[in-house]
Scaffold this motif. Structure first.
Motif, PDB file in Angstrom:
ATOM      1  N   THR A  54       0.827  -1.213   0.000  1.00 18.44           N
ATOM      2  CA  THR A  54       0.000   0.000   0.000  1.00 18.44           C
ATOM      3  C   THR A  54       0.857   1.257   0.000  1.00 18.44           C
ATOM      4  O   THR A  54       0.577   2.234  -0.703  1.00 18.44           O
ATOM      5  CB  THR A  54      -0.927  -0.001   1.217  1.00 18.44           C
ATOM      6  OG1 THR A  54      -1.753  -1.180   1.190  1.00 18.44           O
ATOM      7  CG2 THR A  54      -1.805   1.230   1.234  1.00 18.44           C
ATOM      8  N   TRP A  89       2.161   1.958  -3.448  1.00 16.95           N
ATOM      9  CA  TRP A  89       1.129   2.545  -4.311  1.00 16.95           C
ATOM     10  C   TRP A  89       0.983   4.034  -4.026  1.00 16.95           C
ATOM     11  O   TRP A  89       0.841   4.851  -4.938  1.00 16.95           O
ATOM     12  CB  TRP A  89      -0.209   1.836  -4.116  1.00 16.95           C
ATOM     13  CG  TRP A  89      -0.348   0.535  -4.851  1.00 16.95           C
ATOM     14  CD1 TRP A  89      -0.479  -0.706  -4.313  1.00 16.95           C
ATOM     15  CD2 TRP A  89      -0.369   0.355  -6.264  1.00 16.95           C
ATOM     16  NE1 TRP A  89      -0.585  -1.658  -5.283  1.00 16.95           N
ATOM     17  CE2 TRP A  89      -0.512  -1.030  -6.513  1.00 16.95           C
ATOM     18  CE3 TRP A  89      -0.271   1.212  -7.359  1.00 16.95           C
ATOM     19  CZ2 TRP A  89      -0.577  -1.572  -7.793  1.00 16.95           C
ATOM     20  CZ3 TRP A  89      -0.344   0.674  -8.637  1.00 16.95           C
ATOM     21  CH2 TRP A  89      -0.488  -0.693  -8.846  1.00 16.95           C
ATOM     22  N   VAL A  90       1.011   4.403  -2.770  1.00 14.47           N
ATOM     23  CA  VAL A  90       0.935   5.820  -2.402  1.00 14.47           C
ATOM     24  C   VAL A  90       2.144   6.582  -2.940  1.00 14.47           C
ATOM     25  O   VAL A  90       2.038   7.713  -3.425  1.00 14.47           O
ATOM     26  CB  VAL A  90       0.819   5.969  -0.873  1.00 14.47           C
ATOM     27  CG1 VAL A  90       0.912   7.436  -0.469  1.00 14.47           C
ATOM     28  CG2 VAL A  90      -0.477   5.351  -0.367  1.00 14.47           C
ATOM     29  N   GLU A  93      -3.621  12.963 -10.083  1.00 20.92           N
ATOM     30  CA  GLU A  93      -4.132  12.047  -9.062  1.00 20.92           C
ATOM     31  C   GLU A  93      -5.431  11.381  -9.494  1.00 20.92           C
ATOM     32  O   GLU A  93      -5.636  10.186  -9.253  1.00 20.92           O
ATOM     33  CB  GLU A  93      -4.338  12.802  -7.746  1.00 20.92           C
ATOM     34  CG  GLU A  93      -3.064  13.416  -7.186  1.00 20.92           C
ATOM     35  CD  GLU A  93      -1.962  12.380  -7.034  1.00 20.92           C
ATOM     36  OE1 GLU A  93      -2.225  11.300  -6.472  1.00 20.92           O
ATOM     37  OE2 GLU A  93      -0.835  12.633  -7.492  1.00 20.92           O
TER      38      GLU A  93
END
Length: 406
Positions: free
Chosen positions: A42, A45-46, A118
């Protein structure tokens, strides 16, 4: 077709989706370098989503032309054109395509670039996951596979009935993209819309266009209306007189007035053309003798008095005054006929005064007092900062105009 399914048939839905996916290209290119695209946590991914932000924001702040590039792309892909089968699809998008002209605009462009980055990354991630779920359901319908790598949702056990669930993630994905596309369109209007300076410039341009159209309409009304009125009066008088000599003079007056009207029409048409040819010179009050001779040739007894240097009047004043006098004489011939007319033109130190009087028509008033011609005289005077009054006074019909010279 149900209303909620209508967006699925519109091309703009898919161009907006593509616009979002294009925004994910930069994060993915960075991800190939670091941290890579194999078995990501995670936090990784950020990292992929956030690491391009400084570069993209700096580019938008330092390169003014990026606002134009983003504006053109947004116009093309976020807003419906004729291809989209959307009611009102040809409306103005409200997106600016000019380069950034201030740091405020650069800041808005940077916000848009980051938002697009984003949102594009999120759209790409969601697209892959939902399409992967649909493919996994196809596999679950024909094999023992219970879970596919990278799929967000747990799958049911192997069952041919899973094939019936394949459209569900696809439809959910389409619904998400419809909402996301509309949100991005709204954000584009706010962040890529014209600046206050651009709005003011557009408003001024629109105002100039409307004023020019009104002026051209008044020019045509005054010039062509005067020529037709003179022609009608002259033809009627010639027929009633049955005098060859008078008929010859009447035809000469009709020819001269018609030629002047054609010159005015050609000048107006040059204004309307876009070939860059200059318009011919507009007549001035110093050339009013032609108007007076035309009225006299129509049978009117015109008594003229000119005081002051008419030839030294400012350009806008003398040109508009010519048209006002033309319309006043036209109004006399049209509604009162060949009656005595008094014309007084006085040039004061600070103002121009025009006074036209004639006997009232039988019945006590001119029938044209509410027409567009007299209204045009008042509008012209108002635009020049003056005033015009029209109406009966002391047994006569009067048109009185005062225009400032300052």
């Amino acid at each position: 077709m149900p209303r909620f399914l209508r967006p699925l048939t519109q091309a703009v839905t898919y161009t907006r989706w593509l616009h979002l996916l294009i925004g994910s290209a930069i994060p993915l290119m960075g991800a190939f370098i670091t941290p890579g695209l194999s078995t990501l946590s995670t936090a990784e991914w950020v990292q992929i989503a956030l690491q391009p932000i400084p570069l993209v924001a700096a580019a938008a702040l330092l390169l003014p032309f990026l606002r134009r590039a983003e504006g053109l792309q947004a116009r093309l892909m976020l807003f419906p054109g004729q291809h989209a089968r959307v009611r009102g699809g040809d409306e103005d998008s409200g997106i600016s395509v000019a380069p950034s002209a201030s740091w405020r605009e650069r800041g808005r462009t940077a916000l848009w670039a980051v938002l697009r980055l984003e949102a594009g990354f999120a759209a790409g991630f969601v697209t892959v996951q939902f399409l992967g779920t649909a493919l996994a359901l196809v596999g679950a319908a024909s094999s023992d596979s219970r879970q596919e790598p990278g799929v967000l949702f747990p799958l049911p056990g192997p069952n041919p009935a899973n094939a019936l669930l394949v459209p569900v993630p696809v439809l959910v994905l389409l619904g998400i993209m419809v909402v996301a596309g509309r949100l991005m369109t709204s954000a584009a209007r706010h962040l890529l819309g014209p600046s206050p300076k651009e709005r003011l410039a557009a408003l001024e341009e629109r105002t100039e266009q409307l004023l020019e159209r009104n002026r051209i309409a008044r020019e045509l009304h005054d010039s062509i209306g005067h020529a037709l009125t003179v022609a009608v009066v002259q033809a009627g008088a010639a027929r009633a007189a049955a005098d060859p000599e008078f008929t010859t003079r009447a035809l000469g007056a009709i020819e001269e007035t018609g030629r002047a009207a054609l010159e005015d029409l050609e000048r107006v048409l040059r204004v309307l053309r876009t070939d860059g040819q200059p318009a011919s010179r507009r007549p001035t009050l110093a050339e009013a003798a032609q108007l007076l001779d035309s009225a006299r040739a129509s049978g009117a007894k015109v008594d003229t008095e000119v005081t002051g240097p008419v030839e030294r009047l400012p350009g806008p004043v003398t040109r508009e005054a010519y048209r006002m006098l033309q319309e006043a004489l036209t109004n006399v011939l049209r509604h009162a006929g060949p009656v005595p007319v008094q014309v007084r033109v006085t040039v004061h130190e600070t103002a121009l005064e025009i006074d036209v009087r004639n006997a009232l028509s039988p019945g006590g008033e001119n029938t044209g007092r509410g027409g567009s011609g007299l209204r045009g005289i008042r509008e012209r005077a108002t635009l020049l900062g003056g005033r015009a009054t029209t109406g009966p006074r002391e047994g006569e019909w009067q048109v009185h105009v005062e225009l400032p010279l300052g």
